[in-house]
Design a protein around this motif. Structure first.
Motif: not given
Length: 243
Positions: A189-190, A201, A193-194, A232, A229, A235-236
């Motif tokens: 996930t990290a 993605r 997100e980067s 993510l 999408r 996860r958020r």
């Protein structure tokens, strides 16, 4: 509620046809007993069989893409569509809908799947199908109390992973999120997100793509982007859960 044929074999075929009419696929049947701990139907009848409902390859995506849930910008569109469609299907045939989401408690869909068809765990944790590889999904199940005839176990088919010596799925992830200890979801996930995770993605999971089985069954690019999408966003949402 639709009146189903009285003949068990014809009844099963009618249920599978009703599933196909939704754009989804009957993934397989299992016979249930008391040890499966599936509660009785609302009318008190004990559940005797379960039909898994899902997708194989690209089949099923167009049905969701045309649905209002895919465009309403509300959370969990695919789960909401699955709940609506499979819930209506279950009501139509006099069964009960069960889902792999919405828990806890969570239903043992992977164990059910391995009883219903020749799928097996892959090194990524996903179940691998001998024909569709990693490109398939279970969206729900319908519990049945009516007689649908004898349900045979799935054929014994060796997992493609057993003969895959290279196992590129375990070495392709740019941040080595798949290792001896399993899937490191936080690391994955990290990275996604980067800025460095842009390719993951847009083009999908590199590890899943690396599997050599059923490359031609890969989901369409639109679906890949949607699923990444959705991952993510989930996860958020989980990171904000106060429990």
């Amino acid at each position: 509620m639709t009146s189903l044929p009285t003949d068990p074999t014809a009844r099963r075929a009618a249920i599978e046809a009703a599933i196909a009419a939704t754009g989804l696929v009957a993934r397989g049947w299992i016979a249930l007993g008391p040890d499966d701990a599936v509660p009785p139907l609302a009318d008190g009848r004990p559940v005797t069989a379960l039909v898994l409902v899902g997708r194989l390859g690209r089949q099923g995506w167009s049905a969701f893409a045309a649905a209002p849930e895919s465009r309403d910008r509300l959370p969990d569109p695919l789960d909401r569509w699955s709940a609506r469609v499979i819930g209506a299907l279950a009501e139509e045939i006099g069964g009960a809908a069960l889902f792999p989401f919405g828990g806890p408690p969570f239903r043992p869909f992977q164990r059910w799947a391995m009883r219903a068809e020749p799928v097996a765990p892959s090194p990524l944790g996903l179940l691998i199908h001998p024909e569709f590889g990693l490109w398939h999904a279970y969206r729900g199940a319908v519990a049945i109390a009516d007689d649908v005839g004898e349900i045979a176990p799935p054929p014994a088919v060796a997992s493609p992973c057993q003969t895959c010596a290279a196992k590129p799925c375990l070495t392709t992830c740019p941040v080595d999120a798949f290792g001896a200890t399993g899937y490191d979801v936080a690391r994955c996930t990290a990275h996604m997100e980067s800025p460095l995770g842009a390719l993951c993605r847009t083009d999908g999971c590199r590890a899943r793509d690396a599997c050599p089985v059923a490359r031609g069954r890969r989901y369409a690019d639109e679906e890949i982007r949607f699923l990444m999408r959705a991952f993510l966003l989930a996860r958020r949402s989980a990171s904000k859960d106060p429990r």
